[in-house]
Write an enzyme that holds these catalytic residues in place. Structure first.
Site, PDB file in Angstrom:
ATOM      1  N   CYS A   2       0.836  -1.190   0.000  1.00 58.81           N
ATOM      2  CA  CYS A   2       0.000   0.000   0.000  1.00 58.81           C
ATOM      3  C   CYS A   2       0.879   1.250   0.000  1.00 58.81           C
ATOM      4  O   CYS A   2       1.887   1.300   0.696  1.00 58.81           O
ATOM      5  CB  CYS A   2      -0.948   0.086   1.186  1.00 58.81           C
ATOM      6  SG  CYS A   2      -2.108  -1.267   1.310  1.00 58.81           S
ATOM      7  N   ARG A  27       4.104  -0.241  -4.737  1.00 59.29           N
ATOM      8  CA  ARG A  27       3.807  -0.770  -3.403  1.00 59.29           C
ATOM      9  C   ARG A  27       2.464  -1.505  -3.357  1.00 59.29           C
ATOM     10  O   ARG A  27       2.152  -2.153  -2.361  1.00 59.29           O
ATOM     11  CB  ARG A  27       3.781   0.377  -2.382  1.00 59.29           C
ATOM     12  CG  ARG A  27       5.094   1.115  -2.262  1.00 59.29           C
ATOM     13  CD  ARG A  27       4.957   2.248  -1.273  1.00 59.29           C
ATOM     14  NE  ARG A  27       4.860   1.740   0.072  1.00 59.29           N
ATOM     15  CZ  ARG A  27       5.877   1.580   0.891  1.00 59.29           C
ATOM     16  NH1 ARG A  27       7.076   1.901   0.499  1.00 59.29           N
ATOM     17  NH2 ARG A  27       5.699   1.117   2.102  1.00 59.29           N
ATOM     18  N   TRP A  75      -2.772  -2.739  -1.739  1.00 64.60           N
ATOM     19  CA  TRP A  75      -2.423  -4.161  -1.899  1.00 64.60           C
ATOM     20  C   TRP A  75      -3.284  -4.882  -0.867  1.00 64.60           C
ATOM     21  O   TRP A  75      -3.071  -4.746   0.335  1.00 64.60           O
ATOM     22  CB  TRP A  75      -0.938  -4.358  -1.611  1.00 64.60           C
ATOM     23  CG  TRP A  75      -0.465  -5.746  -1.879  1.00 64.60           C
ATOM     24  CD1 TRP A  75      -0.016  -6.233  -3.067  1.00 64.60           C
ATOM     25  CD2 TRP A  75      -0.359  -6.829  -0.942  1.00 64.60           C
ATOM     26  NE1 TRP A  75       0.340  -7.554  -2.931  1.00 64.60           N
ATOM     27  CE2 TRP A  75       0.142  -7.947  -1.632  1.00 64.60           C
ATOM     28  CE3 TRP A  75      -0.650  -6.970   0.419  1.00 64.60           C
ATOM     29  CZ2 TRP A  75       0.359  -9.174  -1.026  1.00 64.60           C
ATOM     30  CZ3 TRP A  75      -0.436  -8.197   1.026  1.00 64.60           C
ATOM     31  CH2 TRP A  75       0.077  -9.287   0.301  1.00 64.60           C
ATOM     32  N   ASN A 101      -2.076   2.192   5.668  1.00 65.96           N
ATOM     33  CA  ASN A 101      -1.164   1.131   5.227  1.00 65.96           C
ATOM     34  C   ASN A 101      -0.820   0.321   6.474  1.00 65.96           C
ATOM     35  O   ASN A 101      -0.391   0.883   7.474  1.00 65.96           O
ATOM     36  CB  ASN A 101       0.103   1.770   4.618  1.00 65.96           C
ATOM     37  CG  ASN A 101       1.173   0.737   4.302  1.00 65.96           C
ATOM     38  OD1 ASN A 101       0.876  -0.464   4.197  1.00 65.96           O
ATOM     39  ND2 ASN A 101       2.395   1.190   4.147  1.00 65.96           N
ATOM     40  N   GLY A 102      -1.012  -0.997   6.419  1.00 64.69           N
ATOM     41  CA  GLY A 102      -0.709  -1.837   7.580  1.00 64.69           C
ATOM     42  C   GLY A 102      -1.848  -2.803   7.833  1.00 64.69           C
ATOM     43  O   GLY A 102      -2.686  -3.033   6.961  1.00 64.69           O
ATOM     44  N   GLU A 488      17.783 -17.524  -6.756  1.00 62.24           N
ATOM     45  CA  GLU A 488      17.376 -16.172  -7.133  1.00 62.24           C
ATOM     46  C   GLU A 488      16.837 -16.155  -8.564  1.00 62.24           C
ATOM     47  O   GLU A 488      15.832 -15.500  -8.850  1.00 62.24           O
ATOM     48  CB  GLU A 488      18.581 -15.226  -6.955  1.00 62.24           C
ATOM     49  CG  GLU A 488      18.375 -13.796  -7.385  1.00 62.24           C
ATOM     50  CD  GLU A 488      17.250 -13.060  -6.667  1.00 62.24           C
ATOM     51  OE1 GLU A 488      16.669 -13.585  -5.706  1.00 62.24           O
ATOM     52  OE2 GLU A 488      16.925 -11.945  -7.114  1.00 62.24           O
ATOM     53  N   LYS A 492      13.050 -14.993  -9.592  1.00 68.01           N
ATOM     54  CA  LYS A 492      12.754 -13.943 -10.581  1.00 68.01           C
ATOM     55  C   LYS A 492      11.729 -14.451 -11.589  1.00 68.01           C
ATOM     56  O   LYS A 492      10.790 -13.751 -11.939  1.00 68.01           O
ATOM     57  CB  LYS A 492      14.009 -13.505 -11.341  1.00 68.01           C
ATOM     58  CG  LYS A 492      15.042 -12.731 -10.563  1.00 68.01           C
ATOM     59  CD  LYS A 492      14.650 -11.320 -10.198  1.00 68.01           C
ATOM     60  CE  LYS A 492      13.910 -11.275  -8.894  1.00 68.01           C
ATOM     61  NZ  LYS A 492      14.619 -11.053  -7.682  1.00 68.01           N
ATOM     62  N   GLU A 495       8.200 -14.819 -10.039  1.00 74.03           N
ATOM     63  CA  GLU A 495       7.560 -13.545  -9.719  1.00 74.03           C
ATOM     64  C   GLU A 495       6.915 -12.870 -10.913  1.00 74.03           C
ATOM     65  O   GLU A 495       5.821 -12.346 -10.798  1.00 74.03           O
ATOM     66  CB  GLU A 495       8.619 -12.562  -9.200  1.00 74.03           C
ATOM     67  CG  GLU A 495       9.033 -12.736  -7.791  1.00 74.03           C
ATOM     68  CD  GLU A 495       9.910 -11.567  -7.361  1.00 74.03           C
ATOM     69  OE1 GLU A 495      11.056 -11.477  -7.856  1.00 74.03           O
ATOM     70  OE2 GLU A 495       9.467 -10.745  -6.544  1.00 74.03           O
ATOM     71  N   HIS A 511      18.901 -36.974  -5.620  1.00 74.94           N
ATOM     72  CA  HIS A 511      18.187 -37.388  -4.401  1.00 74.94           C
ATOM     73  C   HIS A 511      16.685 -37.131  -4.524  1.00 74.94           C
ATOM     74  O   HIS A 511      15.982 -37.117  -3.523  1.00 74.94           O
ATOM     75  CB  HIS A 511      18.769 -36.658  -3.193  1.00 74.94           C
ATOM     76  CG  HIS A 511      20.227 -36.955  -3.003  1.00 74.94           C
ATOM     77  ND1 HIS A 511      20.685 -38.173  -2.558  1.00 74.94           N
ATOM     78  CD2 HIS A 511      21.324 -36.200  -3.265  1.00 74.94           C
ATOM     79  CE1 HIS A 511      22.008 -38.158  -2.525  1.00 74.94           C
ATOM     80  NE2 HIS A 511      22.418 -36.969  -2.951  1.00 74.94           N
ATOM     81  N   LYS A 610       6.016  -4.259  -3.563  1.00 72.26           N
ATOM     82  CA  LYS A 610       7.451  -4.072  -3.432  1.00 72.26           C
ATOM     83  C   LYS A 610       7.944  -4.264  -2.007  1.00 72.26           C
ATOM     84  O   LYS A 610       8.906  -4.953  -1.752  1.00 72.26           O
ATOM     85  CB  LYS A 610       7.826  -2.680  -3.952  1.00 72.26           C
ATOM     86  CG  LYS A 610       9.316  -2.374  -3.909  1.00 72.26           C
ATOM     87  CD  LYS A 610      10.072  -3.248  -4.875  1.00 72.26           C
ATOM     88  CE  LYS A 610      11.563  -2.999  -4.844  1.00 72.26           C
ATOM     89  NZ  LYS A 610      12.277  -4.097  -5.502  1.00 72.26           N
TER      90      LYS A 610
HETATM   91  C1  AGP Z   1      12.352  -9.951  -4.745  1.00 74.01           C
HETATM   92  O1  AGP Z   1      12.307  -9.893  -6.123  1.00 74.01           O
HETATM   93  C2  AGP Z   1      11.129  -9.789  -4.044  1.00 74.01           C
HETATM   94  N1  AGP Z   1      10.189  -8.949  -4.603  1.00 74.01           N
HETATM   95  C3  AGP Z   1      11.078 -10.045  -2.576  1.00 74.01           C
HETATM   96  O2  AGP Z   1      11.440 -11.382  -2.408  1.00 74.01           O
HETATM   97  C4  AGP Z   1      11.934  -9.172  -1.643  1.00 74.01           C
HETATM   98  O3  AGP Z   1      13.284  -9.427  -1.848  1.00 74.01           O
HETATM   99  C5  AGP Z   1      11.539  -9.444  -0.186  1.00 74.01           C
HETATM  100  O4  AGP Z   1      10.205  -9.101  -0.019  1.00 74.01           O
HETATM  101  C6  AGP Z   1      12.400  -8.725   0.803  1.00 74.01           C
HETATM  102  O5  AGP Z   1      12.298  -7.350   0.665  1.00 74.01           O
HETATM  103  P1  AGP Z   1      13.322  -6.375   1.354  1.00 74.01           P
HETATM  104  O6  AGP Z   1      14.658  -6.657   0.761  1.00 74.01           O
HETATM  105  O7  AGP Z   1      12.817  -5.009   1.004  1.00 74.01           O
HETATM  106  O8  AGP Z   1      13.296  -6.656   2.815  1.00 74.01           O
END
Ligand code: AGP
Length: 615
Positions: A2, A27, A75, A101-102, A488, A492, A495, A511, A610
């Site tokens: 948010c 956000r 969000w 927000n929260g 990672e 990506k 996501e 395994h 984000k």
């Molecule tokens: C990464 O592409 C993500 N969107 C997500 O995993 C992110 O890294 C995670 O939410 C942690 O965020 P931060 O680094 O702002 O704490």
């Protein structure tokens, strides 16, 4: 999670709020809304399901006049994305409008009490209870809005950044913060801006105040900023200077922020090292290590806490710190760490890694570590965010604002900072020879240039991407330093393209996961020239023998893997510990181009936000 924006001043509020929402859209983007008080004192609220662009079209024919307003991009946590559940929420009488927000954890209890007293709710959100509760207290006890906010917030359990407009006091915005970020910008013309982060404020002023937990700020036209706490005691938050340029907040000719941020990496890493690596003396200076040398050097254990991509950076940090400093390092998901009963010794250093500096689980892990007496060190990107303010010391990665929801440059920035920290501590702990130190440092300084070479794979990857759009599942394999890169790379892809992907240590295949291999499953292997090269070649052969289709990231000039991989992507050679800084780039590009081929909105992937400010 948010985004909140607000303005009170002499300019027309609408374009400022709308522009601010666009900057904050990363956000949250399932619905958006705006509330403004017009010249006649009418409180207009417009909200829609969908993106900020949808709100803008919705407002095109509406009255958007007024010099004061608040706006929100959502969000969803409680209640589906819809115009009713979108913020701002208004009070029963229509006098107050509130954005939040929260998460309000005890909203059901509060709501039941209010409903029993005849208050009717319009939405199913937790946020609406705030505006209804504040108005109920204000009207029933004949209180001023500020007093009602103070009384109400005493009853609320949870996290919030809120802003409230009152039709009866059109020259005032009241906002408050508890565990969710809120920044106030101080304009030269006595205007006030407020936002979840500095990005919507940066083009108007560089003077900001970051509210602390428990702060309530009263923004009144023509008056000084007034910050009090819930007991009405005056607070004196510091006015700070932000250093964000407009160019950093725009796409600069790239179709998506993610692609811009991938391409920014060489310069980001230069910025990250600037002033810390001294080429003339071949040394690294980190002020955190100078200031807290004893504590850091004598640590008997390091615990890294983080989430998502930052956690992957932590896994790389573990390897380099253990390798160079010979101190044990554990890497924990902050969300798990905070809820078990971890053993933390006073001699432990807890390193919290976070791009946003606002991740709720990481913040909670920090509190737990602090309460257990550990020394907490932050590695963060957003200056002035909550994590750098809750940690005893730390290092900013200085890669500039990261807007794309899929983290890219923050990851390489985090790995760079962890590498510098490892080198610095190893030198102080005398666990590294002078030669090895010089060799690693020299190579680190060459990384930005090598990243530029790695980015030259973009065209090749763009051509390869359509081959993989059919895939339902993908496997990413790597070993040693490249295992977290595999994790990672898979994250990506998941996501932004919504293809299921898994990262695995290559040797673990036999395994279990090798049962999944067939010609339908693309396998991406990081097989660069490092100490595990021969082993990874055997792992590739195992995949090929089962009909698997392999795309390998190799070191330039590698002729062996070409003979049996379906595709190879060549990268410049580097030391083992810096392979992730180069190998992550083609994987970022791969995820990006596959998502674009699939027609996905790369910067706004579904269901994600984000910064994850709720647990
Ligand atoms: C990464 O592409 C993500 N969107 C997500 O995993 C992110 O890294 C995670 O939410 C942690 O965020 P931060 O680094 O702002 O704490």
């Amino acid at each position: 999670m948010c985004g909140i924006v607000g303005y009170i001043g002499t300019k027309n509020a609408y374009p400022i709020l709308m522009e601010g929402l666009k900057r904050l859209e990363y956000r949250g983007y399932d619905s958006a809304g705006i509330a403004m008080i017009d010249e006649q004192g009418k409180l207009n609220i417009y909200k829609t399901k969908g993106k900020v662009a949808d709100l803008e079209s919705f407002c095109a024919e509406k009255d958007t006049t007024g010099h004061v307003g608040i706006a929100h991009t959502r969000w969803a946590t409680h209640g589906e994305p819809s115009s009713i559940n979108a913020h701002p929420h208004y009070s029963s009488s229509g006098r107050l409008a509130l954005i939040h927000n929260g998460i309000i954890e005890n909203f059901i209890t509060i709501k039941e009490k209010l409903v029993a007293r005849g208050i009717q709710f319009k939405s199913v959100t937790d946020s609406e209870v705030l505006v209804q509760l504040i108005e109920y207290i204000m009207l029933n006890n004949k209180l001023e809005l500020l007093e009602a906010v103070q009384v109400a917030l005493h009853q609320v359990i949870g996290a919030y950044a809120i802003a409230i407009l009152d039709r009866e006091h059109p020259q005032t915005i009241i906002c408050a913060r508890q565990s969710s970020p809120l920044v106030i910008g101080l304009g030269d013309d006595d205007a006030f801006y407020l936002a979840s982060d500095a990005s919507p404020i940066a083009e108007y002023t560089d003077k900001v105040v970051y509210l602390n937990d428990g702060d309530i700020a009263v923004l009144q036209l023509g008056k000084e900023l007034n910050v009090v706490n819930m007991e009405n005691e005056t607070q004196h938050p510091k006015v700070r200077q932000i250093d964000v340029t407009l160019g950093q907040l725009e796409k600069g000719g790239f179709p998506y922020f993610m692609l811009k941020e991938i391409f920014e990496q060489p310069n980001c890493i230069r910025d990250c090292m600037r002033g810390r690596i001294h080429t003339e003396e071949n040394s690294i200076t980190l002020s955190a290590v100078i200031d807290y040398r004893e504590k850091l050097v004598n640590a008997s254990r390091i615990i890294i806490v983080a989430c998502g991509t930052s956690w992957h950076a932590g896994l790389i940090g573990k390897q380099i710190i253990e390798d160079l400093c010979r101190v044990p390092v554990e890497v924990e998901y902050a969300s798990e760490f905070r809820y078990r009963n971890p053993i933390i010794y006073p001699n432990d250093i807890v390193i919290a890694i976070s791009q946003s500096g606002e991740t709720a689980d990481t913040l909670a892990a920090i509190e737990l570590a602090r309460n257990s007496g550990a020394f907490v060190f932050g590695i963060c990107n957003v200056i002035g965010a909550s994590i750098p303010r809750r940690t005893q010391t730390g290092i900013y990665i200085h890669v500039g604002p990261e807007i794309g929801v899929a983290s890219t440059k923050a990851f390489t920035g985090q790995v760079t900072v962890l590498s510098m920290l490892a080198l610095c501590l190893a030198k102080e702990r005398h666990t590294i020879s002078a030669n090895k130190y010089q060799k690693i440092l020299n190579e680190l300084m060459r990384i930005p240039e090598k990243m530029e070479q790695a980015l030259e794979t973009n065209e090749q990857i763009e051509h390869l991407a359509p081959i993989f759009t059919y895939a339902k599942n993908c496997l990413y394999l790597g070993r040693g330093y490249n295992y977290p890169v595999a994790l990672e790379g898979a994250l990506k892809l998941k996501e932004i393209s919504y293809i299921h992907a898994e990262g695995y240590p290559a040797a673990e295949m036999k395994h279990g996961p090798i049962a999944l291999i067939d010609s339908e499953m693309p396998v991406f292997v990081i097989a660069t020239h490092d100490s595990l090269y021969e082993k990874v070649i055997s792992n590739i052969q195992e995949v090929r023998a089962r009909g698997g289709r392999v795309t390998a990231l190799v070191t330039e000039g590698d002729e062996r893997i070409k003979q049996f991989a379906n595709h190879v992507i060549e990268l410049p050679d580097t030391l083992d510990c810096f392979q992730p800084l180069l190998a992550s780039i083609p994987l970022q590009l791969l995820a990006y181009h596959i998502a674009v081929c699939k027609g996905k909105d790369v910067d706004r992937p579904r269901n994600l936000a984000k910064s994850v400010t709720v647990e």
